[in-house]
Design an enzyme around this catalytic site. Structure first.
Site, PDB file in Angstrom:
ATOM      1  N   GLU A 283       0.884  -1.130  -0.003  1.00  0.00           N
ATOM      2  CA  GLU A 283      -0.022   0.037   0.068  1.00  0.00           C
ATOM      3  C   GLU A 283       1.137   1.335  -0.021  1.00  0.00           C
ATOM      4  O   GLU A 283       2.106   1.289   0.485  1.00  0.00           O
ATOM      5  CB  GLU A 283      -0.890   0.009   1.442  1.00  0.00           C
ATOM      6  CG  GLU A 283      -0.292  -0.030   2.532  1.00  0.00           C
ATOM      7  CD  GLU A 283      -1.063   0.089   3.803  1.00  0.00           C
ATOM      8  OE1 GLU A 283      -2.289  -0.168   3.435  1.00  0.00           O
ATOM      9  OE2 GLU A 283      -0.864   0.109   4.918  1.00  0.00           O
ATOM     10  N   ASP A 296      10.103   3.362 -10.356  1.00  0.00           N
ATOM     11  CA  ASP A 296      11.343   3.015 -11.107  1.00  0.00           C
ATOM     12  C   ASP A 296      11.351   1.754 -11.509  1.00  0.00           C
ATOM     13  O   ASP A 296      12.050   1.604 -12.663  1.00  0.00           O
ATOM     14  CB  ASP A 296      12.672   2.979  -9.763  1.00  0.00           C
ATOM     15  CG  ASP A 296      13.111   4.396  -9.484  1.00  0.00           C
ATOM     16  OD1 ASP A 296      12.218   5.370  -9.581  1.00  0.00           O
ATOM     17  OD2 ASP A 296      14.310   4.529  -8.987  1.00  0.00           O
ATOM     18  N   SER A 496      12.698  11.490 -10.828  1.00  0.00           N
ATOM     19  CA  SER A 496      12.924  10.179 -10.419  1.00  0.00           C
ATOM     20  C   SER A 496      12.266   9.473 -11.470  1.00  0.00           C
ATOM     21  O   SER A 496      12.489   8.264 -11.522  1.00  0.00           O
ATOM     22  CB  SER A 496      12.051   9.908  -9.204  1.00  0.00           C
ATOM     23  OG  SER A 496      10.767  10.335  -9.458  1.00  0.00           O
ATOM     24  N   ASP A 538      17.458  18.589 -28.587  1.00  0.00           N
ATOM     25  CA  ASP A 538      17.540  19.845 -28.150  1.00  0.00           C
ATOM     26  C   ASP A 538      16.319  20.420 -27.420  1.00  0.00           C
ATOM     27  O   ASP A 538      15.352  20.903 -28.244  1.00  0.00           O
ATOM     28  CB  ASP A 538      18.458  20.779 -28.884  1.00  0.00           C
ATOM     29  CG  ASP A 538      18.980  21.796 -28.021  1.00  0.00           C
ATOM     30  OD1 ASP A 538      19.049  21.759 -26.805  1.00  0.00           O
ATOM     31  OD2 ASP A 538      19.652  23.171 -28.875  1.00  0.00           O
ATOM     32  N   ILE A 539      16.156  21.014 -26.271  1.00  0.00           N
ATOM     33  CA  ILE A 539      15.128  21.456 -25.316  1.00  0.00           C
ATOM     34  C   ILE A 539      15.342  22.907 -25.451  1.00  0.00           C
ATOM     35  O   ILE A 539      16.442  23.240 -24.873  1.00  0.00           O
ATOM     36  CB  ILE A 539      14.805  20.819 -24.299  1.00  0.00           C
ATOM     37  CG1 ILE A 539      14.336  19.223 -24.435  1.00  0.00           C
ATOM     38  CG2 ILE A 539      13.506  21.455 -23.595  1.00  0.00           C
ATOM     39  CD1 ILE A 539      13.505  18.909 -25.352  1.00  0.00           C
ATOM     40  N   GLY A 557      21.459  23.970 -27.417  1.00  0.00           N
ATOM     41  CA  GLY A 557      22.636  23.324 -27.063  1.00  0.00           C
ATOM     42  C   GLY A 557      22.588  23.022 -25.437  1.00  0.00           C
ATOM     43  O   GLY A 557      21.371  22.810 -25.018  1.00  0.00           O
TER      44      GLY A 557
END
Length: 644
Positions: A283, A296, A496, A538-539, A557
């Site tokens: 839980e 994960d 995460s 590229d962001i 970049g």
């Protein structure tokens, strides 16, 4: 408490030790109790205390070897070192071992080698003897915010001849707060399951704009779904606080998110008495910390199709929490003959308490990650969720210098930030990024960071260290990841989510490389900042606000929000020279469960179970501190390590 088998001690009855004839050297002068801590009112300390002593060793050969095998332009690229070779490079001088062990023996203490190279020793002694041995006053202190009690001293000393060979003694004066977990968790109604494949990022299914699933990541980043098949491939997921992902939740999640995976499995490896029964958490807890264990595992097993995955869980036998667990887990893995080829961790600290109290501990951990990298392991960490304010958003730094995160600032790991949105993909505002105050800028990112600083101009001038290691290195989606916890769907935000995603991409690239008879990628950054940069998306929009500012802006970049950008598997496969088709490695679609291992306290002892679902200067760091380019101002006090 100390894990069984870690140490062997010989303490003569009623003897607290013999005074040294050497003058004492004060290692840490008396100081006030750090903010956030106070003397414990009533606390019964353990009868025996575990201490780790770091011995001085030269890390320069390790760093050079790491770069040689990690730089695509090097003739030694991919020629990873063996465990014995790494141990030889990092072994302390015989004089250091002899001096320290003789001092301990004179005090009726026999230490055991803690790290296989011998650069760390471990002892266990009662509190009274610790006070005598270290000229200290060990006392119980409570961290008010978390109500966690630990034993520390405000000062300690060592004999002069011993002190010159010792880098640190832990725990002594390191008041590093215990972990807190504050993921952003929302209700989710469904798992996006579209499996269409397209060459255009613009054509990604519209439902992925509001919720992310493995299918969305597969579409967005051109990730193959063909089961991995290479012998020797492996992916590790580290966890703390004795938490284990629930295999039943994973099985049900895969039925919805990846129905083509019919036998997804993961193994459990125990450190410090971590739970290894594979049952996991049934839980969710109020603070959502356990949700991240599901996250994960569900986004490694669910994305890195058929790559053998191990959940490495640190249990309660660390004596004083997360930092001890960090030392134990990395020592456990470096002591193993075959550590995982990829390791992802969604956990970290604000760097500030390390910079103020224990930079040598940060350097020791960073060099341990370099040991894994030199042997062919790609080590990835989530960059953090506080923008420029550290591991988590915190307004206590308003008007002050920015707060970096650790281990994200270690130059020998790959730090992963977060993005959001599909068309366009932009920086997630919580994505932690910035510049280290401990580690200098590594050579592999000099040009990339210099270009960003030029674009930045006077923005945030005086609020960060212009000569420090820049992070993150890369990024992936990190908003509204749908997971299953206790049979219910939830949406989770944070880096995460991003670190396991990028780790899965690397694990699948490794599969292609191994099947082509080549070496795994190992330490990623020299490759990413050279050949790999062109294979990343590229962001260029968004920022990471914090400390009363808009933080760092995304830019063309590399930038201090999203790094070099997000992955395109097909392009990365091409520049990595996998020699494989874009569809990925072949296989039969099944995953083989692995034996669980109980490696309590880094002893490497094997035992018991399976968990199945559905069953240095390259870097200018690694022991060297960052330059003095940081802005001035009062930073936030030591902040707790966080789940991101």
């Amino acid at each position: 408490m100390v894990a069984a088998g870690l140490l062997i001690l010989s303490i003569l009855p009623l003897a607290l030790g013999r005074p040294s004839s050497q003058p004492l050297v004060t290692r840490s002068a008396p100081k006030a109790i750090p903010e956030g801590f106070f003397p414990a009112q009533s606390h019964l300390p353990p009868s025996m205390f575990k201490f780790v002593l770091g011995l001085k060793s030269d890390s320069s050969a390790l760093v050079q070897s790491l770069l040689d095998v990690s730089d695509p332009s090097s003739s030694k690229y991919g020629q990873h070192l063996s465990k014995d070779e790494v141990d030889q490079l990092t072994a302390p001088q015989p004089e250091a071992v002899q001096t320290v062990t003789k001092w301990l023996k004179n005090n009726n203490i026999t230490a055991q080698t803690y790290s296989s190279s011998g650069d760390m020793l471990a002892i266990q002694i009662p509190q009274a003897q610790a006070n005598t041995l270290f000229n200290a006053n060990f006392t119980s202190y409570t961290h008010g915010k978390t109500n966690t009690t630990m034993v520390r001293t405000l000062a300690y000393s060592l004999p002069a001849d011993v002190s010159e060979h010792v880098t640190f003694v832990y725990p002594t004066t390191q008041f590093i707060p215990p972990p807190t977990r504050k993921p952003e968790v929302r209700v989710a109604s469904r798992v996006p399951v579209s499996t269409k494949r397209t060459a255009s990022r613009r054509a990604v299914d519209a439902q992925c704009a509001t919720s992310i699933s493995p299918a969305c990541l597969i579409e967005l980043y051109n990730i193959p779904t063909t089961p991995a098949s290479a012998a020797g491939n492996s992916l590790g997921v580290s966890a703390f606080d004795n938490e284990v992902a629930n295999p039943d939740d994973l099985a049900d999640f895969l039925k919805q998110a990846r129905p083509d995976i019919t036998n997804g499995t993961f193994a459990v490896q125990s450190v410090d008495g971590g739970s290894d029964n594979g049952q996991g958490t049934t839980e969710a807890v109020p603070d959502g910390g356990r949700d991240l264990q599901s996250l994960d595992i569900q986004y490694t097993v669910g994305v890195a199709t058929n790559v053998p995955t191990t959940f490495v869980t640190v249990g309660p036998k660390t004596q004083d929490g997360a930092l001890g667990g960090f030392l134990d887990i990395i020592t456990t893995l470096t002591n193993q003959e075959n550590p995982p080829l990829v390791l992802t961790t969604s956990f970290g600290f604000d760097e500030t308490p390390f910079a103020e109290q224990a930079p040598e501990l940060a350097e020791t951990l960073c060099n341990a990650y370099a040991k894994l990298g030199a042997r062919g392991t790609s080590v990835l960490f989530a960059s953090g969720d506080g923008g420029v304010s550290g591991a988590q958003a915190d307004d206590s730094c308003d008007g002050s210098v920015f707060i970096p995160t650790f281990p994200a600032t270690c130059p020998f790991i790959t730090a992963v930030g977060s993005t959001q949105g599909i068309n366009p993909e932009t920086a997630a505002p919580f994505s932690a990024g910035g510049f280290s105050n401990i580690f200098a800028r590594p050579d592999y990112q000099t040009d990339a960071v210099a270009g960003y600083l030029k674009q930045l101009g006077n923005t945030n001038k005086g609020l960060f260290n212009t000569t420090g290691r820049g992070y993150p290195d890369v990024s992936t989606q990190g908003v509204q990841f749908v997971i299953e916890v206790a049979g219910k769907l939830q949406g989770v935000d944070g880096t995460s989510a991003s670190s396991p995603t990028f780790a899965s991409v690397i694990a699948l690239l490794n599969d292609q490389l191994l099947n082509a008879g080549k070496s795994p990628l190992g330490f990623l950054n020299p490759f990413l900042y050279s050949q790999g940069a062109a294979a990343l998306n590229d962001i260029t929009s968004g920022s990471n606000p914090g400390c009363g500012t808009q933080g760092f802006p995304a830019a063309t970049g590399w930038d201090a929000v999203t790094g070099l950008g997000t992955p395109d598997f097909v392009k990365l496969s091409g520049v990595a020279g996998t020699g494989a088709a874009a569809s990925g490695a072949g296989g039969d679609g099944s995953a083989t469960g692995q034996n669980s291992t109980d490696t309590s306290g880094a002893s490497g002892q094997n035992a018991t179970d399976n968990a199945s679902a559905g069953q240095g200067s390259a870097a200018g760091a690694g022991g060297k501190k960052a330059g003095k380019g940081q802005g001035k101002g009062k930073g936030r006090k030591a902040a707790a390590p966080r789940w991101f």
